[in-house]
Design a protein around this motif. Structure first.
Motif, PDB file in Angstrom:
ATOM      1  N   GLY A  66       0.835  -1.148   0.065  1.00 30.04           N
ATOM      2  CA  GLY A  66       0.042  -0.081   0.033  1.00 30.04           C
ATOM      3  C   GLY A  66       0.680   1.176  -0.006  1.00 30.04           C
ATOM      4  N   PHE A  67       0.127   2.155   0.199  1.00 28.04           N
ATOM      5  CA  PHE A  67       0.818   3.688   0.016  1.00 28.04           C
ATOM      6  C   PHE A  67       0.847   4.245   1.485  1.00 28.04           C
ATOM      7  N   THR A  68       2.345   4.146   1.867  1.00 32.93           N
ATOM      8  CA  THR A  68       2.635   4.786   3.104  1.00 32.93           C
ATOM      9  C   THR A  68       3.819   5.903   2.596  1.00 32.93           C
ATOM     10  N   ALA A  69       4.244   6.664   3.765  1.00 32.16           N
ATOM     11  CA  ALA A  69       5.343   7.660   3.246  1.00 32.16           C
ATOM     12  C   ALA A  69       6.570   6.791   3.040  1.00 32.16           C
ATOM     13  N   VAL A  70       6.915   6.016   3.905  1.00 29.90           N
ATOM     14  CA  VAL A  70       8.019   5.001   3.664  1.00 29.90           C
ATOM     15  C   VAL A  70       8.257   4.462   2.398  1.00 29.90           C
ATOM     16  N   ARG A 109      -1.955   4.080  13.830  1.00 29.35           N
ATOM     17  CA  ARG A 109      -1.353   2.790  13.577  1.00 29.35           C
ATOM     18  C   ARG A 109       0.121   3.267  12.849  1.00 29.35           C
ATOM     19  N   ARG A 110       0.986   2.400  12.892  1.00 31.03           N
ATOM     20  CA  ARG A 110       2.266   2.649  12.058  1.00 31.03           C
ATOM     21  C   ARG A 110       2.494   1.189  11.381  1.00 31.03           C
ATOM     22  N   PRO A 111       2.838   1.357   9.993  1.00 32.59           N
ATOM     23  CA  PRO A 111       3.030   2.542   9.284  1.00 32.59           C
ATOM     24  C   PRO A 111       1.605   3.064   8.960  1.00 32.59           C
ATOM     25  N   ARG A 112       1.504   4.276   8.747  1.00 30.54           N
ATOM     26  CA  ARG A 112       0.161   4.949   8.258  1.00 30.54           C
ATOM     27  C   ARG A 112      -0.027   4.962   6.832  1.00 30.54           C
ATOM     28  N   HIS A 113      -1.141   4.197   6.476  1.00 30.47           N
ATOM     29  CA  HIS A 113      -1.734   3.935   5.168  1.00 30.47           C
ATOM     30  C   HIS A 113      -2.420   5.114   4.514  1.00 30.47           C
TER      31      HIS A 113
END
Length: 283
Positions: A66-70, A109-113
């Motif tokens: 998915g789309f996370t900042a990382v 939550r981490r990571p944020r999606h």
């Protein structure tokens, strides 16, 4: 069989397809300027398409997908398309203007999606249809009708297109004259505007006429300073990409045929990936 980039460049109808797509992108800007600016430069195009692709690849059973900042930072910085800070600022902009939102419960939550907002889904579908419509102009195909009847196909096709474009240095890093515009803020919008107005009936072997361009009005339209636009035009003129015929009372802007040819060759790379994805996803 899908078109190759070489097939497209060799086809005399491809220049009509390029002008059609540029006009559609210009209309998309008029309908939603802030959203359209996400595709306004090569860097922002790569960021937007990659972010959307990551979101479409989200698998709830796999927390690493998915789309996370990382993940977006990793995809972009590994290709040297933007810095980490640029990616993070881009995500903040998307959140601020509500083009994306956190997945339900992801704030804690981490990571944020992240997931695209409905307006972003609509815009990406419009972008895909514009590309498919341009290809239909080349061969009289029915790609647009096929995808409009099965709108869920965008979730399959877009990630394949985005990844192929991101991984191909010929698309990711345009040639110098094209890059002059495309790596510039709003440069993609400016080229779309010029290309959409090309007079293809002219027989000048060196130039393609665009017509009178009001730089003050164009700068205001694209939300950039007139100085910025004039500086970009001056650089392009210095390199022979554009120029002005001053014989009439109102100067007429033209693009060199060599610049138009370079631009078409670059666009053909993306269009070939669009066609490949369409054939792959609908077989």
């Amino acid at each position: 069989m899908p078109f190759s980039a070489e097939d497209l460049v060799a086809n005399p109808k491809f220049i009509l397809a390029i002008r059609f797509h540029a006009g559609r992108m210009r209309s998309m800007f008029d309908a939603g300027p802030r959203l359209a600016r996400l595709l306004a430069s090569q860097q922002r195009w790569l960021l937007t398409q990659t972010a959307y692709a990551l979101a479409m690849e989200r698998n709830p059973a796999d927390p690493t997908s998915g789309f996370t900042a990382v993940r977006l930072t990793g995809e972009i910085t590994s290709r040297k398309a933007a810095s980490r800070n640029t990616v993070l600022s881009f995500i903040e902009e998307l959140l601020t203007y509500r083009f994306i939102a956190y997945e339900p419960g992801a704030e804690r939550r981490r990571p944020r999606h992240f997931e695209p907002a409905e307006t972003s889904h609509h815009a990406m579908f419009g972008w895909l249809v514009s590309n498919l419509g341009a290809l239909d102009l080349v061969d009289g195909g029915n790609r647009v009708a096929h995808v409009e009847a099965r709108k869920e196909l965008v979730r399959i096709l877009q990630p394949r297109i985005a990844r192929n474009c991101l991984e191909d240095p010929r698309w990711r890093e345009p040639t110098d004259h094209v890059a002059l515009f495309l790596w510039n803020d709003a440069g993609g919008l400016i080229v779309d505007h010029l290309v959409s107005r090309m007079d293809l009936q002219g027989d000048d072997p060196e130039r393609v006429v665009v017509g009178h361009v009001d730089s003050r009005a164009l700068a205001a339209d694209f939300m950039i300073s007139r100085t910025h636009l004039q500086r970009l035009f001056a650089k392009a003129a210095q390199q022979g990409c554009i120029g002005w015929d001053t014989a009439d009372k109102k100067p007429v802007l033209w693009m060199s045929r060599s610049f138009v040819e370079q631009y078409c060759k670059w666009q053909a790379i993306k269009f070939a990936y669009v066609d490949e994805a369409f054939h792959w996803g609908t077989r």
